[in-house]
Design an enzyme around this catalytic site. Structure first.
Site, PDB file in Angstrom:
ATOM      1  N   LYS A   1       0.164   4.274  -0.296  1.00 20.39           N
ATOM      2  CA  LYS A   1      -0.480   5.457   0.318  1.00 20.39           C
ATOM      3  C   LYS A   1      -0.245   6.693  -0.568  1.00 20.39           C
ATOM      4  O   LYS A   1      -0.175   6.561  -1.784  1.00 20.39           O
ATOM      5  CB  LYS A   1       0.013   5.646   1.752  1.00 20.39           C
ATOM      6  CG  LYS A   1      -0.157   4.365   2.577  1.00 20.39           C
ATOM      7  CD  LYS A   1      -0.009   4.568   4.050  1.00 20.39           C
ATOM      8  CE  LYS A   1      -0.201   3.233   4.772  1.00 20.39           C
ATOM      9  NZ  LYS A   1      -0.173   3.352   6.216  1.00 20.39           N
TER      10      LYS A   1
ATOM     11  N   GLU B   1      -6.918   4.663   7.826  1.00 21.21           N
ATOM     12  CA  GLU B   1      -6.685   6.090   7.551  1.00 21.21           C
ATOM     13  C   GLU B   1      -7.902   6.709   6.877  1.00 21.21           C
ATOM     14  O   GLU B   1      -8.207   7.879   7.078  1.00 21.21           O
ATOM     15  CB  GLU B   1      -5.413   6.254   6.706  1.00 21.21           C
ATOM     16  CG  GLU B   1      -4.168   6.018   7.558  1.00 21.21           C
ATOM     17  CD  GLU B   1      -2.972   5.477   6.802  1.00 21.21           C
ATOM     18  OE1 GLU B   1      -2.938   5.552   5.570  1.00 21.21           O
ATOM     19  OE2 GLU B   1      -2.053   4.957   7.479  1.00 21.21           O
TER      20      GLU B   1
ATOM     21  N   GLU C   1      -5.625  -4.965  10.524  1.00 22.16           N
ATOM     22  CA  GLU C   1      -4.567  -3.983  10.755  1.00 22.16           C
ATOM     23  C   GLU C   1      -4.849  -3.233  12.051  1.00 22.16           C
ATOM     24  O   GLU C   1      -5.627  -2.269  12.048  1.00 22.16           O
ATOM     25  CB  GLU C   1      -4.513  -2.979   9.605  1.00 22.16           C
ATOM     26  CG  GLU C   1      -4.212  -3.587   8.256  1.00 22.16           C
ATOM     27  CD  GLU C   1      -3.645  -2.550   7.300  1.00 22.16           C
ATOM     28  OE1 GLU C   1      -2.515  -2.737   6.849  1.00 22.16           O
ATOM     29  OE2 GLU C   1      -4.320  -1.546   7.034  1.00 22.16           O
TER      30      GLU C   1
ATOM     31  N   SER D   1       3.269  -2.260  10.365  1.00 26.70           N
ATOM     32  CA  SER D   1       4.717  -2.335  10.615  1.00 26.70           C
ATOM     33  C   SER D   1       5.348  -3.662  10.226  1.00 26.70           C
ATOM     34  O   SER D   1       6.293  -4.123  10.875  1.00 26.70           O
ATOM     35  CB  SER D   1       5.028  -1.987  12.082  1.00 26.70           C
ATOM     36  OG  SER D   1       4.625  -0.665  12.366  1.00 26.70           O
TER      37      SER D   1
ATOM     38  N   GLY E   1       2.352   2.128  10.807  1.00 26.81           N
ATOM     39  CA  GLY E   1       3.314   3.217  10.673  1.00 26.81           C
ATOM     40  C   GLY E   1       4.024   3.573  11.965  1.00 26.81           C
ATOM     41  O   GLY E   1       4.647   4.628  12.064  1.00 26.81           O
TER      42      GLY E   1
ATOM     43  N   HIS F   1      -9.583   1.247   4.726  1.00 27.76           N
ATOM     44  CA  HIS F   1      -8.325   1.379   5.476  1.00 27.76           C
ATOM     45  C   HIS F   1      -8.557   2.315   6.674  1.00 27.76           C
ATOM     46  O   HIS F   1      -9.336   3.255   6.585  1.00 27.76           O
ATOM     47  CB  HIS F   1      -7.236   1.933   4.556  1.00 27.76           C
ATOM     48  CG  HIS F   1      -5.875   1.906   5.178  1.00 27.76           C
ATOM     49  ND1 HIS F   1      -5.471   2.851   6.095  1.00 27.76           N
ATOM     50  CD2 HIS F   1      -4.851   1.030   5.057  1.00 27.76           C
ATOM     51  CE1 HIS F   1      -4.238   2.549   6.496  1.00 27.76           C
ATOM     52  NE2 HIS F   1      -3.838   1.447   5.879  1.00 27.76           N
TER      53      HIS F   1
ATOM     54  N   ASN G   1       0.867  -1.177   0.000  1.00 36.27           N
ATOM     55  CA  ASN G   1       0.000   0.000   0.000  1.00 36.27           C
ATOM     56  C   ASN G   1       0.906   1.230   0.000  1.00 36.27           C
ATOM     57  O   ASN G   1       1.504   1.563   1.015  1.00 36.27           O
ATOM     58  CB  ASN G   1      -0.887  -0.039   1.260  1.00 36.27           C
ATOM     59  CG  ASN G   1      -1.699   1.225   1.436  1.00 36.27           C
ATOM     60  OD1 ASN G   1      -1.780   2.063   0.539  1.00 36.27           O
ATOM     61  ND2 ASN G   1      -2.322   1.369   2.608  1.00 36.27           N
TER      62      ASN G   1
END
Ligand code: PGA
Length: 248
Positions: free
Chosen positions: A11, A97, A165, A210, A171, A95, A9
């Site tokens: 991003k 985010e 996730e 991660s 991250g 996702h 991904n």
């Protein structure tokens, strides 16, 4: 046996030129595998160019999001038809985010999942709890609600992939332990068994948060972990190819 998937991904990273260079390096480094599949999700602007760069390779193209309509007056949105046209086989949906910064809800995710399937795109549906929710001990109820919500009204699971996730692991460099991840993966598979029966045994459940070439092997050893959704480590050929090399 469930085939492993390693999905990158990207991003909001990489210009078109940078995306092509990364795609070419991945194409060169991965010549296909009987064990697993490789997917990359560049930004929208680079989809078509990356699709061209990947022609003739085993790497498949994904988008990072889509809208739940085929066309219309939805300024700024991208439809599943457009993603197919750009060469996508898959699309990441829900996702964390998107849920956090763009207010995506379980209902919105559900509409997108159904639309993606109808358009012939394979949705990679993301679920996961926040740090606070884990501390409160509500991980399973949160993830359960997200899974049920995303798949409400979905009849066939064949093309669906789920990515667990944990938000606190994304991250942050704070990867879930393989035991923590496996516990949630097994819970998700149990829930899918309840909802869809035997199809649960075929469903791929990816872990994300991660993941690096140094920790992926431990995750891969777990019974219910069927792949990795990789952010940061997918942006450099070495990091991503290093993860691919460890597909079980
Ligand atoms: P990360 O991101 O690998 O950088 O933690 C994973 C993701 O958000 O899909």
């Amino acid at each position: 046996m469930r085939k492993w998937i390693v999905a990158g991904n990207w991003k909001m990273h990489n210009t078109i030129a940078e995306s092509i260079a990364l795609a070419r390096a991945i194409k060169e480094g991965f010549s296909g595998s009987a064990n697993g599949e490789v997917v990359v999700a560049p930004p929208f602007t680079a989809l078509s160019a990356v699709g061209d760069a990947l022609k003739g390779s085993a790497v498949r193209l994904a988008a990072q999001n889509m809208y739940s309509e085929d066309k219309g007056a939805f300024t700024g949105e991208i439809s599943p038809v457009m993603l197919k046209d750009a060469g996508c086989a898959c699309v990441i949906i829900g996702h964390s985010e998107r849920r956090k910064f763009f207010s995506e809800t379980d209902d919105g995710v559900n509409a997108k999942v159904k639309k993606a399937l109808a358009a012939g795109l394979k949705p990679i549906v993301c679920v996961g709890e926040t740090d606070e929710e884990r501390v409160q001990g509500v991980t399973q109820s949160v993830v359960g609600r997200q899974v049920r919500g995303a798949l409400a009204g979905v009849e066939k699971l064949d093309d669906v992939v789920i990515a667990y996730e944990p938000v606190w692991a994304i991250g942050t460099g704070k990867v879930a332990t393989s035991a923590q991840a496996e516990e949630v993966h097994a819970f998700v598979r149990g829930l899918i068994r309840e909802l869809f029966g035997a199809a649960a045994e075929e469903l791929r459940i990816l872990y994300g948060g991660s993941v690096t070439k140094d920790n992926v092997a431990e995750l891969a050893a777990m019974e219910d972990i069927d792949g990795a959704l990789v952010g940061g480590a997918s942006l450099k050929p070495d990091g991503f190819l290093g993860i691919i090399a460890k597909m079980p």
